[in-house]
Design a protein around this motif. Structure first.
Motif, PDB file in Angstrom:
ATOM      1  N   THR A  29       0.836  -1.206   0.000  1.00 52.09           N
ATOM      2  CA  THR A  29       0.000   0.000   0.000  1.00 52.09           C
ATOM      3  C   THR A  29       0.868   1.251   0.000  1.00 52.09           C
ATOM      4  OG1 THR A  29      -1.781  -1.131   1.205  1.00 52.09           O
ATOM      5  CG2 THR A  29      -1.768   1.266   1.263  1.00 52.09           C
TER       6      THR A  29
ATOM      7  N   TRP B 201     -14.241  -0.898   7.388  1.00 52.14           N
ATOM      8  CA  TRP B 201     -13.216  -0.485   6.415  1.00 52.14           C
ATOM      9  C   TRP B 201     -13.552  -0.844   4.965  1.00 52.14           C
ATOM     10  CZ3 TRP B 201     -10.001   3.099   5.723  1.00 52.14           C
ATOM     11  CH2 TRP B 201      -8.964   2.990   4.806  1.00 52.14           C
TER      12      TRP B 201
ATOM     13  N   VAL C 248     -13.901   1.841   1.932  1.00 48.89           N
ATOM     14  CA  VAL C 248     -13.096   1.763   0.704  1.00 48.89           C
ATOM     15  C   VAL C 248     -14.005   1.693  -0.517  1.00 48.89           C
ATOM     16  CG1 VAL C 248     -11.521   0.275  -0.602  1.00 48.89           C
ATOM     17  CG2 VAL C 248     -11.093   0.735   1.829  1.00 48.89           C
TER      18      VAL C 248
ATOM     19  N   TRP D 192     -15.330   4.656  -2.522  1.00 46.30           N
ATOM     20  CA  TRP D 192     -14.393   5.362  -3.418  1.00 46.30           C
ATOM     21  C   TRP D 192     -14.255   4.705  -4.778  1.00 46.30           C
ATOM     22  CZ3 TRP D 192     -11.952   9.984  -2.315  1.00 46.30           C
ATOM     23  CH2 TRP D 192     -12.097  10.441  -0.998  1.00 46.30           C
TER      24      TRP D 192
ATOM     25  N   VAL E  89      -8.485   6.691  -1.842  1.00 55.92           N
ATOM     26  CA  VAL E  89      -9.145   6.841  -0.544  1.00 55.92           C
ATOM     27  C   VAL E  89      -8.444   7.914   0.282  1.00 55.92           C
ATOM     28  CG1 VAL E  89      -9.678   5.657   1.635  1.00 55.92           C
ATOM     29  CG2 VAL E  89      -9.875   4.427  -0.537  1.00 55.92           C
ATOM     30  N   LYS E  90      -9.231   8.749   0.933  1.00 49.09           N
ATOM     31  CA  LYS E  90      -8.680   9.814   1.786  1.00 49.09           C
ATOM     32  C   LYS E  90      -9.094   9.594   3.232  1.00 49.09           C
ATOM     33  CE  LYS E  90      -9.053  14.259   0.539  1.00 49.09           C
ATOM     34  NZ  LYS E  90      -9.392  15.718   0.529  1.00 49.09           N
ATOM     35  N   ILE E  91      -8.147   9.823   4.135  1.00 49.60           N
ATOM     36  CA  ILE E  91      -8.348   9.580   5.562  1.00 49.60           C
ATOM     37  C   ILE E  91      -7.907  10.811   6.344  1.00 49.60           C
ATOM     38  CG2 ILE E  91      -7.426   8.200   7.498  1.00 49.60           C
ATOM     39  CD1 ILE E  91      -9.271   6.670   5.653  1.00 49.60           C
TER      40      ILE E  91
ATOM     41  N   VAL F  83      -4.366  -1.163   7.617  1.00 49.69           N
ATOM     42  CA  VAL F  83      -4.726  -0.791   6.256  1.00 49.69           C
ATOM     43  C   VAL F  83      -3.822  -1.451   5.211  1.00 49.69           C
ATOM     44  CG1 VAL F  83      -4.670   1.185   4.684  1.00 49.69           C
ATOM     45  CG2 VAL F  83      -5.853   1.383   6.870  1.00 49.69           C
TER      46      VAL F  83
ATOM     47  N   VAL G  24      -3.539   5.033  -0.111  1.00 49.80           N
ATOM     48  CA  VAL G  24      -4.371   5.827   0.797  1.00 49.80           C
ATOM     49  C   VAL G  24      -3.657   7.138   1.104  1.00 49.80           C
ATOM     50  CG1 VAL G  24      -3.450   4.637   2.854  1.00 49.80           C
ATOM     51  CG2 VAL G  24      -5.637   5.835   2.998  1.00 49.80           C
TER      52      VAL G  24
ATOM     53  N   CYS H 215      -3.362  10.310   3.579  1.00 48.41           N
ATOM     54  CA  CYS H 215      -3.662  10.596   4.985  1.00 48.41           C
ATOM     55  C   CYS H 215      -3.437  12.066   5.304  1.00 48.41           C
ATOM     56  CB  CYS H 215      -2.787   9.744   5.899  1.00 48.41           C
ATOM     57  SG  CYS H 215      -2.927   7.980   5.580  1.00 48.41           S
TER      58      CYS H 215
END
Length: 321
Positions: free
Chosen positions: A2, A231, A235, A238, A245-247, A277, A284, A286
């Motif tokens: 990731t 989760w 996901v 999106w 994906v934005k966190i 994750v 992702v 963040c």
DNA sequence: CGCTGTCAAGACGAA
DNA sequence: TTCGTCTTGACAGCG
């Protein structure tokens, strides 16, 4: 495997005299008797804000930061009705083009988090109107930058108005009154008092709006504290987005002021999140929300550099197994 | 020069 | 119903 990209919010604590949020208040605007001069003041402040935002992007690029939340206050009074006749778009587009051109050239993800005055589930017609007008302002800035105006404005669901269920449904009613082009700018975040992950997922799945999951808000407001069971659904919201994906990541200021943001983020907490994750999605982004802004991001990077399992691409971009 | 109160915008809870 | 608070950075005004 990731890919993680870290970002931060609006302003730098390291770059001096570089505020992208200088302002002209309505009060000071009104005190200038010559309206053209007053507009001129707003114009020059806006230009300076855009220039400073560009300087921040350059600072970010120099430090390998590819993810950034821009200030929503770039153009003072842009949504004030008394300035409705001022065509800020026409006048400021060249400046925005340069800003957007730079972000694109460097492969940066930029977005907004409109202020809490944007409330889409309000029962008041006037508030909804102003909220949409505010989103149009954000759309215009994105369009002027040449950014695809899709999924770039993070919003909360809104207030509970004494009846959470009704207020959740009112979001859907009001949503139908918004044009698709503006709907498409929006992504939804769980908040720390009223609407939790389950509520956002309900709307996100129904209206096909990506869900920006906020870990800190989840800790403050949840039905089930174990976020990992949500989760996959998060996901999934999106899947039709052009963006990863934005966190949102932040730490509580203290036990007493749990909901307030701390100066820095707890790297252990981040590491936990990272572990959960890793491997579930290709990428992702963040957003680090901390009082110390970019300094908090740099501190987190320092801590994460001790981890031998992380493969670093750039300053704030890395890969896990 | 530095501190304090004020500033477009909403929601909410206390009084 | 009205007022203070939330939250937040910038800034005007004051000492």
């Amino acid at each position: 495997m990731t890919l993680f990209r870290l970002g931060y919010v609006s302003m730098s604590v390291q770059v001096e005299n570089c505020s992208p949020s200088q302002t002209v208040t309505w009060k000071s605007f009104s005190n200038i008797s010559d309206r053209d001069a007053a507009i001129g003041k707003v114009r020059s402040v806006a230009q300076s804000n855009i220039e400073n935002c560009l300087r921040l992007l350059k600072h970010n690029n120099a430090n390998g930061i590819k993810f950034f939340r821009m200030s929503s206050r770039i153009i003072p009074l842009a949504t004030h009705e008394e300035l409705a006749d001022w065509d800020y778009k026409a006048e400021l587009t060249p400046f925005f083009q340069e800003l957007g051109g730079y972000a694109r050239k460097k492969g940066m993800r930029v977005g907004f988090h409109p202020d809490h005055f944007v409330v889409l589930n309000t029962p008041k017609k006037e508030v909804l109107k102003q909220s949409i007008y505010n989103l149009v302002y954000h759309y215009n800035m994105l369009a002027a930058m040449g950014e695809e105006p899709v999924h770039k404005c993070v919003l909360h669901i809104g207030g509970s108005y004494g009846n959470k269920e009704e207020s959740l449904e009112r979001f859907i009613e009001n949503w139908a009154k918004i044009s698709p082009r503006i709907q498409n700018t929006v992504i939804l975040e769980n908040d720390d008092k009223t609407f939790n992950v389950e509520d956002v997922l309900y709307l996100s799945e129904k209206l096909e709006v990506p869900h920006v999951f906020d870990l800190h808000h989840h800790a403050a407001n949840h039905n089930d504290s174990d976020w990992t069971k949500y989760w996959e659904r998060i996901v999934d919201t999106w899947k039709h987005s052009p963006s990863p994906v934005k966190i949102h990541i932040s730490s509580p200021k203290s036990e007493k002021q749990f909901r307030a943001h701390a100066d820095y983020v707890d790297s252990e907490m981040f590491r936990q999140f990272m572990k959960e994750v890793s491997g579930t999605i290709p990428q992702v982004d963040c957003m680090i929300e901390a009082k110390q802004k970019d300094a908090a991001l740099f501190k987190l990077v320092e801590d994460l550099k001790k981890d031998p399992d992380i493969k670093w691409h750039e300053g704030a971009v890395f890969e896990t197994q």
